[in-house]
Design an enzyme around this catalytic site. Structure first.
Site, PDB file in Angstrom:
ATOM      1  N   SER A  71       3.473  14.097   4.408  1.00 11.66           N
ATOM      2  CA  SER A  71       2.398  14.731   3.880  1.00 11.66           C
ATOM      3  C   SER A  71       1.890  16.036   3.942  1.00 11.66           C
ATOM      4  O   SER A  71       0.963  16.573   3.243  1.00 11.66           O
ATOM      5  CB  SER A  71       1.179  13.518   4.115  1.00 11.66           C
ATOM      6  OG  SER A  71       1.649  12.465   3.676  1.00 11.66           O
ATOM      7  N   HIS A 104      -6.174   3.270  -2.815  1.00 15.37           N
ATOM      8  CA  HIS A 104      -7.262   4.120  -2.588  1.00 15.37           C
ATOM      9  C   HIS A 104      -8.245   4.157  -3.858  1.00 15.37           C
ATOM     10  O   HIS A 104      -9.559   4.780  -3.758  1.00 15.37           O
ATOM     11  CB  HIS A 104      -6.908   5.649  -2.410  1.00 15.37           C
ATOM     12  CG  HIS A 104      -6.277   5.823  -1.031  1.00 15.37           C
ATOM     13  ND1 HIS A 104      -4.936   5.687  -0.998  1.00 15.37           N
ATOM     14  CD2 HIS A 104      -6.499   6.267   0.079  1.00 15.37           C
ATOM     15  CE1 HIS A 104      -4.433   5.897   0.299  1.00 15.37           C
ATOM     16  NE2 HIS A 104      -5.481   6.282   0.830  1.00 15.37           N
ATOM     17  N   CYS A 121      -3.590  10.151   0.173  1.00 10.40           N
ATOM     18  CA  CYS A 121      -3.181   9.189  -1.204  1.00 10.40           C
ATOM     19  C   CYS A 121      -1.731   9.555  -1.441  1.00 10.40           C
ATOM     20  O   CYS A 121      -1.702  10.723  -2.008  1.00 10.40           O
ATOM     21  CB  CYS A 121      -4.186   8.891  -2.124  1.00 10.40           C
ATOM     22  SG  CYS A 121      -3.737   7.921  -3.272  1.00 10.40           S
TER      23      CYS A 121
END
Length: 647
Positions: A327, A370, A383
């Site tokens: 991420s 989410h 997310c």
């Protein structure tokens, strides 16, 4: 019977003629001999004088003093220290075996060193000094000196040996030196004569190897008079060589020591970059090793222990290690979509916990999803589905271009061993290297830093510095050469939309400072030093649909080798970025739990220049932090203000 007068006269004429012929021949021979002697003694006098001098006078190389290496503040990190050694000249020794036997009764000789020395004595010129033993004590040198008459050809000498006072802190950066090997010589077309001196040392890895041209220096020479057996009678003159250049690196000794100690016990790497100059302030790989062992000649047992260690202490993970960035790559995908007009700051994406693409489900880390997320929330809470959607909109080529613009997929020109290029994949790359076409699922995986995307901790730190400044900050390791400052890596403007960059930075700030942020537990509460960052967790195993149905196993339930890598990138202070930090903990589990706390400690250490006050930490962490600070201070005593290591 008397000879007739006529016969006597004839005999006298014959004798006279023969005498004249013989005399003439003798005179001719003497004349030729005189001419030859004149030719040799007068016409060829200079040539024969030179040949005589060559038999009488030897020219020997004087190894230069190797350049030293200092940190940015002048602390010595690689130096030369006196080292006693014993050398032997074969022509002077006579019976080599007998002399070695006498010598072994006076000092203990290492069997491996002795075997190498005996080989050199056989193969090299008879007047070449060969090292029999190195790093002998003063007492042993004294015994040799006292017994010199019984040890022809043996000489006790004082030389210089490389020493790394900080031990393992700089092993992966500075590297180490070692004797020139046959393999080293094979790589060089016309090797310097210095390299042919037995046991002469050169850089093997790291900065020592990559800047050997600066550190080695130029050899000197001396003329010595020798007798018929090659024994040195006297030194006639000498020409001193040129010492190697002193290098000053950008690394901060105290910070490097702290980072190394903070990573202890993990298979990890961390990089700290000065956002203004691009200077590498710290660059550490864990576990490490003591480079002094290699200078002395590491034992088979010690080397095997390094090779067998599952945490891989020998490679420099900070620049050689390449990992899926997870991420921490999401800022790249976001900016690629925003800069190319495929998304806006106000766009939202609905996350139900997965996105179905080409009949396949791509899951979000949060199984329940989410809900509706925008750029800010997608980064804050990491997310995945938002970035799947951005990949579908913008395409891999735009994502790859943005990655390289931010410093990923680039091999930086640093004087280090095997600086990895990483990979910002494209359609063309896959076709050339995998032999298959790019598919949409590849783009979806790449959007969250998985799939084919690979980065090094160094590249992640560069990315963080470029996001923080908007400039093409480039890492610099050598700060000066013999006091001459080298160009910085300040960099030019990247040309990115400043409004978009500002929003990405705000979202990174929320990661560390908003209660819903994935790194909120590792926040800095001192307003002047607030940190912006991004957590990352990269998978190293495939998760089957069956496992997802029953529940994905936690990292703690997996063998160490199957656990996810933990990553964190950051810059601070948020309002005026000074440093950018990247941390990768191999198989650490989650970026928020394993990498972010380490990065926060490093950021604070870099900004304060020492252990920060406890009140900059959340109150719940202060007890643990205090204990850790005490442990780390004990683990690195050589950094406690020792001015003796200053230049």
């Amino acid at each position: 019977m008397r000879r007739a007068p006529k016969d006597s006269a004839e005999s006298h004429r014959l004798i006279t003629r023969r005498g004249l012929i013989l005399g003439g021949a003798q005179v001719g021979f003497m004349g030729l001999l005189a001419l030859r002697m004149r030719y040799l003694q007068v016409d060829q006098a200079d040539q024969f004088r030179l040949l005589a001098d060559e038999n009488r006078i030897n020219i020997r190389l004087i190894p230069p003093t190797r350049g030293r290496i200092f940190d940015r503040n002048g602390a010595v990190i690689a130096e030369n220290v006196p080292s006693y050694r014993i050398t032997m000249v074969r022509e002077e020794a006579g019976d080599v075996d007998e002399v070695i036997a006498r010598l072994s009764r006076l000092v203990e000789l290492d069997p491996d060193e002795l075997r190498r020395a005996m080989r050199d004595l056989r193969e090299l010129r008879g007047d070449t000094p060969v090292t029999i033993a190195e790093r002998v004590s003063w007492d042993e040198i004294s015994r040799i000196a006292v017994n010199t008459p019984a040890l022809p050809g043996v000489t006790p000498e004082v030389g210089l040996s490389r020493r790394y006072p900080n031990g393992k802190d700089y092993a992966h950066l500075v590297g180490y030196v070692g004797p020139v090997s046959d393999r080293d010589l094979e790589k060089i077309d016309a090797p310097d004569q210095l390299l042919l001196i037995p046991r002469f040392q050169i850089g093997k890895i790291g900065l020592e190897a990559k800047r050997e041209d600066l550190l080695r220096g130029k050899a000197g020479s001396k003329r010595v008079e020798v007798n018929a057996t090659g024994q040195v009678m006297r030194e006639l003159d000498r020409k001193e060589g040129q010492a190697g250049a002193d290098l000053q690196v950008s690394i901060d000794n105290n910070l490097q020591s702290y980072v190394s100690a903070r990573l202890e016990g993990e298979s990890a790497a961390a990089v700290v970059i000065d956002c203004e100059t691009g200077d590498l302030l710290a660059c550490a790989s864990s576990p490490s090793y003591d480079p002094n062992l290699f200078v002395r000649g590491i034992s088979v047992a010690n080397y095997k222990a390094l090779l067998d260690n599952k945490y891989r202490p020998l490679p420099n993970k900070a620049v050689q290690g390449i990992y899926p960035p997870g991420s921490t790559f999401k800022m790249v995908t976001a900016l690629a979509a925003l800069e190319n007009g495929h998304a806006s700051l106000n766009d939202t994406v609905y996350c139900p916990g997965h996105l179905k693409v080409s009949g396949r489900r791509f899951h979000c880390w949060k199984r329940a999803g989410h809900g509706n997320v925008d750029l800010h929330r997608s980064l804050r809470e990491s997310c995945d589905v938002y970035y799947y959607e951005m990949a579908l909109r913008t395409g891999i080529e735009n994502i790859s271009n943005m990655a390289m613009r931010l410093g990923l997929g680039v091999a930086y020109d640093l004087p280090l061993t095997s600086v990895a290029k990483g990979l910002a994949p494209t359609k063309e790359w896959k076709l050339a290297n995998k032999g298959t076409d790019w598919v949409i699922g590849d783009s979806v995986n790449a959007a969250i830093g998985q799939g084919f995307v690979l980065t090094s901790p160094l590249q992640l730190a560069v990315m963080a510095s470029r996001l923080a400044t908007g400039r093409s900050v480039t890492p610099r390791l050598i700060k000066s050469v013999n006091g001459v400052e080298q160009p910085t890596g300040h960099g030019e403007d990247l040309g990115l939309n400043e409004n978009l960059l500002r929003e990405v930075r705000k979202a990174m700030y929320a990661v560390s400072n908003n209660r819903r942020g994935t790194a909120y537990g590792s926040r800095i509460i001192e307003d002047a030093f607030r940190m912006a960052g991004k957590t990352g967790t990269s998978q190293v195993r495939n998760i089957s649909s069956g496992e997802r149905a029953t529940g994905v196993r936690k990292n703690s339930a997996l063998p160490w080798e199957q656990r996810d890598h933990a990553l964190f990138v950051s810059f601070a202070p948020f309002d005026n970025p000074k440093v950018a930090v990247a941390v990768v903990v191999e198989h650490g589990g989650g970026g928020s739990t394993a990498a972010a706390p380490v990065a926060r400690d490093i950021v604070l250490q870099a900004l304060y220049g020492d252990d920060p006050p406890l009140d900059v930490y959340p109150e719940k962490d202060r007890g643990i932090v205090k204990k850790r600070q005490e442990e780390l201070r004990r683990a690195r005593p050589h950094t406690a203000g020792d001015e003796s290591d200053r230049a």
